[in-house]
Motif scaffolding. Structure first.
Motif, PDB file in Angstrom:
ATOM      1  N   LYS A   1       0.828  -1.021   0.013  1.00 48.06           N
ATOM      2  CA  LYS A   1       0.214   0.053   0.132  1.00 48.06           C
ATOM      3  C   LYS A   1       0.919   1.373   0.094  1.00 48.06           C
ATOM      4  O   LYS A   1       1.951   1.236   0.750  1.00 48.06           O
ATOM      5  CB  LYS A   1      -0.940  -0.016   1.274  1.00 48.06           C
ATOM      6  CG  LYS A   1      -2.028  -0.625   1.106  1.00 48.06           C
ATOM      7  CD  LYS A   1      -3.102  -0.557   2.200  1.00 48.06           C
ATOM      8  CE  LYS A   1      -4.670  -1.163   2.242  1.00 48.06           C
ATOM      9  NZ  LYS A   1      -5.024  -0.860   3.444  1.00 48.06           N
ATOM     10  N   LEU A   2       0.549   2.213  -1.041  1.00 48.36           N
ATOM     11  CA  LEU A   2       1.496   3.604  -0.924  1.00 48.36           C
ATOM     12  C   LEU A   2       0.315   4.677  -0.782  1.00 48.36           C
ATOM     13  O   LEU A   2      -0.647   4.507  -1.355  1.00 48.36           O
ATOM     14  CB  LEU A   2       2.009   3.464  -2.228  1.00 48.36           C
ATOM     15  CG  LEU A   2       2.878   2.154  -2.816  1.00 48.36           C
ATOM     16  CD1 LEU A   2       3.522   2.337  -4.066  1.00 48.36           C
ATOM     17  CD2 LEU A   2       4.154   1.987  -1.847  1.00 48.36           C
ATOM     18  N   ARG A   3       0.785   5.594  -0.252  1.00 43.78           N
ATOM     19  CA  ARG A   3       0.062   6.902  -0.269  1.00 43.78           C
ATOM     20  C   ARG A   3       0.915   8.195  -0.343  1.00 43.78           C
ATOM     21  O   ARG A   3       2.124   7.993  -0.118  1.00 43.78           O
ATOM     22  CB  ARG A   3      -0.395   6.966   1.079  1.00 43.78           C
ATOM     23  CG  ARG A   3      -1.594   6.072   1.606  1.00 43.78           C
ATOM     24  CD  ARG A   3      -2.958   6.210   0.753  1.00 43.78           C
ATOM     25  NE  ARG A   3      -3.888   5.362   1.244  1.00 43.78           N
ATOM     26  CZ  ARG A   3      -4.097   4.049   1.015  1.00 43.78           C
ATOM     27  NH1 ARG A   3      -3.213   3.588  -0.129  1.00 43.78           N
ATOM     28  NH2 ARG A   3      -4.785   3.272   1.203  1.00 43.78           N
ATOM     29  N   TYR A   4       0.384   8.929  -1.306  1.00 44.81           N
ATOM     30  CA  TYR A   4       1.267  10.241  -1.447  1.00 44.81           C
ATOM     31  C   TYR A   4       0.428  11.594  -1.474  1.00 44.81           C
ATOM     32  O   TYR A   4      -0.805  11.365  -1.610  1.00 44.81           O
ATOM     33  CB  TYR A   4       1.629  10.220  -3.120  1.00 44.81           C
ATOM     34  CG  TYR A   4       2.602   9.038  -3.502  1.00 44.81           C
ATOM     35  CD1 TYR A   4       1.948   7.675  -4.208  1.00 44.81           C
ATOM     36  CD2 TYR A   4       3.752   9.265  -3.381  1.00 44.81           C
ATOM     37  CE1 TYR A   4       2.788   6.889  -4.286  1.00 44.81           C
ATOM     38  CE2 TYR A   4       4.797   8.169  -3.634  1.00 44.81           C
ATOM     39  CZ  TYR A   4       4.316   7.060  -4.176  1.00 44.81           C
ATOM     40  OH  TYR A   4       4.945   5.981  -4.401  1.00 44.81           O
ATOM     41  N   ALA A   5       1.409  12.518  -0.959  1.00 50.23           N
ATOM     42  CA  ALA A   5       0.617  13.909  -0.934  1.00 50.23           C
ATOM     43  C   ALA A   5       0.187  14.206  -2.486  1.00 50.23           C
ATOM     44  O   ALA A   5       1.082  14.015  -3.300  1.00 50.23           O
ATOM     45  CB  ALA A   5       1.713  14.658  -0.485  1.00 50.23           C
ATOM     46  N   TYR A   6      -0.742  14.884  -2.513  1.00 53.93           N
ATOM     47  CA  TYR A   6      -1.246  15.555  -4.080  1.00 53.93           C
ATOM     48  C   TYR A   6      -0.074  15.952  -4.644  1.00 53.93           C
ATOM     49  O   TYR A   6       0.024  16.092  -5.850  1.00 53.93           O
ATOM     50  CB  TYR A   6      -2.343  16.346  -3.751  1.00 53.93           C
ATOM     51  CG  TYR A   6      -2.801  16.980  -5.261  1.00 53.93           C
ATOM     52  CD1 TYR A   6      -2.408  18.163  -5.765  1.00 53.93           C
ATOM     53  CD2 TYR A   6      -3.900  16.056  -5.891  1.00 53.93           C
ATOM     54  CE1 TYR A   6      -3.191  18.435  -6.935  1.00 53.93           C
ATOM     55  CE2 TYR A   6      -4.464  16.440  -7.154  1.00 53.93           C
ATOM     56  CZ  TYR A   6      -3.965  17.776  -7.535  1.00 53.93           C
ATOM     57  OH  TYR A   6      -4.569  18.201  -8.903  1.00 53.93           O
ATOM     58  N   SER A   7       0.628  17.088  -3.991  1.00 57.35           N
ATOM     59  CA  SER A   7       1.537  17.706  -4.534  1.00 57.35           C
ATOM     60  C   SER A   7       2.771  16.960  -5.175  1.00 57.35           C
ATOM     61  O   SER A   7       3.597  17.655  -5.854  1.00 57.35           O
ATOM     62  CB  SER A   7       2.304  18.860  -3.555  1.00 57.35           C
ATOM     63  OG  SER A   7       2.725  18.139  -2.457  1.00 57.35           O
ATOM     64  N   VAL A   8       3.140  15.846  -4.571  1.00 52.14           N
ATOM     65  CA  VAL A   8       4.147  14.929  -5.246  1.00 52.14           C
ATOM     66  C   VAL A   8       3.769  13.859  -6.006  1.00 52.14           C
ATOM     67  O   VAL A   8       4.486  13.003  -6.527  1.00 52.14           O
ATOM     68  CB  VAL A   8       5.036  14.622  -4.038  1.00 52.14           C
ATOM     69  CG1 VAL A   8       5.414  15.821  -3.315  1.00 52.14           C
ATOM     70  CG2 VAL A   8       4.301  13.360  -3.259  1.00 52.14           C
ATOM     71  N   ARG A   9       2.527  13.452  -6.279  1.00 51.96           N
ATOM     72  CA  ARG A   9       1.875  12.376  -6.693  1.00 51.96           C
ATOM     73  C   ARG A   9       2.464  12.446  -8.261  1.00 51.96           C
ATOM     74  O   ARG A   9       2.608  13.453  -8.935  1.00 51.96           O
ATOM     75  CB  ARG A   9       0.483  12.476  -6.700  1.00 51.96           C
ATOM     76  CG  ARG A   9      -0.193  11.041  -6.983  1.00 51.96           C
ATOM     77  CD  ARG A   9      -1.589  11.113  -6.798  1.00 51.96           C
ATOM     78  NE  ARG A   9      -1.923  11.273  -5.397  1.00 51.96           N
ATOM     79  CZ  ARG A   9      -3.277  11.817  -4.992  1.00 51.96           C
ATOM     80  NH1 ARG A   9      -4.269  11.762  -5.740  1.00 51.96           N
ATOM     81  NH2 ARG A   9      -3.413  12.142  -3.794  1.00 51.96           N
ATOM     82  N   PHE A  10       2.853  11.431  -8.801  1.00 56.99           N
ATOM     83  CA  PHE A  10       3.438  11.251 -10.303  1.00 56.99           C
ATOM     84  C   PHE A  10       4.760  11.591 -10.488  1.00 56.99           C
ATOM     85  O   PHE A  10       5.375  11.212 -11.278  1.00 56.99           O
ATOM     86  CB  PHE A  10       2.389  11.673 -11.378  1.00 56.99           C
ATOM     87  CG  PHE A  10       1.012  11.335 -11.110  1.00 56.99           C
ATOM     88  CD1 PHE A  10      -0.057  12.107 -10.825  1.00 56.99           C
ATOM     89  CD2 PHE A  10       0.700   9.999 -11.078  1.00 56.99           C
ATOM     90  CE1 PHE A  10      -1.483  11.895 -10.817  1.00 56.99           C
ATOM     91  CE2 PHE A  10      -0.681   9.676 -10.901  1.00 56.99           C
ATOM     92  CZ  PHE A  10      -1.681  10.608 -10.785  1.00 56.99           C
ATOM     93  N   ARG A  11       5.282  12.076  -9.291  1.00 55.15           N
ATOM     94  CA  ARG A  11       6.562  12.402  -9.332  1.00 55.15           C
ATOM     95  C   ARG A  11       7.724  11.599  -8.550  1.00 55.15           C
ATOM     96  O   ARG A  11       8.706  11.644  -8.858  1.00 55.15           O
ATOM     97  CB  ARG A  11       6.752  14.148  -9.075  1.00 55.15           C
ATOM     98  CG  ARG A  11       6.072  15.158 -10.152  1.00 55.15           C
ATOM     99  CD  ARG A  11       6.361  16.558  -9.919  1.00 55.15           C
ATOM    100  NE  ARG A  11       6.058  16.850  -8.385  1.00 55.15           N
ATOM    101  CZ  ARG A  11       7.092  17.494  -7.514  1.00 55.15           C
ATOM    102  NH1 ARG A  11       8.401  17.816  -7.807  1.00 55.15           N
ATOM    103  NH2 ARG A  11       6.391  17.915  -6.480  1.00 55.15           N
ATOM    104  N   PHE A  12       7.061  11.436  -7.229  1.00 59.05           N
ATOM    105  CA  PHE A  12       7.729  10.725  -6.419  1.00 59.05           C
ATOM    106  C   PHE A  12       7.300   9.396  -6.189  1.00 59.05           C
ATOM    107  O   PHE A  12       6.216   8.993  -6.196  1.00 59.05           O
ATOM    108  CB  PHE A  12       7.449  11.452  -4.884  1.00 59.05           C
ATOM    109  CG  PHE A  12       8.408  12.766  -4.624  1.00 59.05           C
ATOM    110  CD1 PHE A  12       8.659  13.593  -5.686  1.00 59.05           C
ATOM    111  CD2 PHE A  12       8.329  13.243  -3.461  1.00 59.05           C
ATOM    112  CE1 PHE A  12       9.296  15.002  -5.461  1.00 59.05           C
ATOM    113  CE2 PHE A  12       8.679  14.607  -3.194  1.00 59.05           C
ATOM    114  CZ  PHE A  12       9.333  15.233  -4.259  1.00 59.05           C
ATOM    115  N   THR A  13       8.191   8.610  -5.791  1.00 56.10           N
ATOM    116  CA  THR A  13       7.809   7.158  -5.756  1.00 56.10           C
ATOM    117  C   THR A  13       8.587   6.694  -4.403  1.00 56.10           C
ATOM    118  O   THR A  13       9.953   6.715  -4.187  1.00 56.10           O
ATOM    119  CB  THR A  13       8.260   6.166  -6.767  1.00 56.10           C
ATOM    120  OG1 THR A  13       7.811   6.892  -7.959  1.00 56.10           O
ATOM    121  CG2 THR A  13       7.927   4.905  -6.890  1.00 56.10           C
ATOM    122  N   ILE A  14       7.651   6.081  -3.386  1.00 59.50           N
ATOM    123  CA  ILE A  14       8.347   5.462  -2.351  1.00 59.50           C
ATOM    124  C   ILE A  14       8.740   3.990  -2.229  1.00 59.50           C
ATOM    125  O   ILE A  14       7.612   3.440  -3.105  1.00 59.50           O
ATOM    126  CB  ILE A  14       7.435   5.979  -0.852  1.00 59.50           C
ATOM    127  CG1 ILE A  14       8.102   5.450   0.390  1.00 59.50           C
ATOM    128  CG2 ILE A  14       5.968   5.370  -1.055  1.00 59.50           C
ATOM    129  CD1 ILE A  14       7.385   5.789   1.474  1.00 59.50           C
TER     130      ILE A  14
END
Length: 128
Positions: A57-70
């Motif tokens: 399961k992954l979660r991202y802040a809207y501001s980094v979605r599609f740019r950051f990958t955890i």
């Protein structure tokens, strides 16, 4: 208890990339959901990305979605965040955190107050 040490920060031009690493030691790494947060000067700490205990399961802040990958590597006891297409507004101190939380393997959280352990932070500066 777990100790967290971040690395990989630095100075990069806008549009560039960095990969932050967070090495965990102490109690079993897989016991924790992991997260990345950041704090810019004059701003509140904000959530960036999170990953569940089992990494599914992954979660991202809207501001980094599609740019950051955890991601996480249990063999290396390390969590990463790959940051692409960096913007000047991504400039901040980035912190790794670990949350003991509930018992389920899919446990994940994005709330800062639910994280039990924090690293010392690593500076990321993006120039325009």
């Amino acid at each position: 208890q777990v100790q967290l040490v971040e690395s990989g920060g630095g100075l990069v031009q806008a549009g560039g990339s960095l990969r932050l690493s967070c090495a965990a030691s102490g109690r079993t790494f897989s016991c924790y959901a992991m997260g990345w947060f950041r704090k810019a000067p004059g701003k509140e700490r904000e959530f960036v990305a999170a990953i569940s205990r089992n990494g599914l399961k992954l979660r991202y802040a809207y501001s980094v979605r599609f740019r950051f990958t955890i991601s996480r590597d249990h063999a290396k006891n390390t969590v990463y965040v790959q940051m692409n297409s960096l913007k000047p507004e991504d400039t901040a101190v980035y912190y790794c955190a670990a949350a003991a939380g509930g018992s389920e393997t899919y446990y994940i959280t994005t709330a800062g107050h639910e994280f039990d352990y924090w690293g010392q932070g690593t500076q990321v500066t993006v120039s325009s």
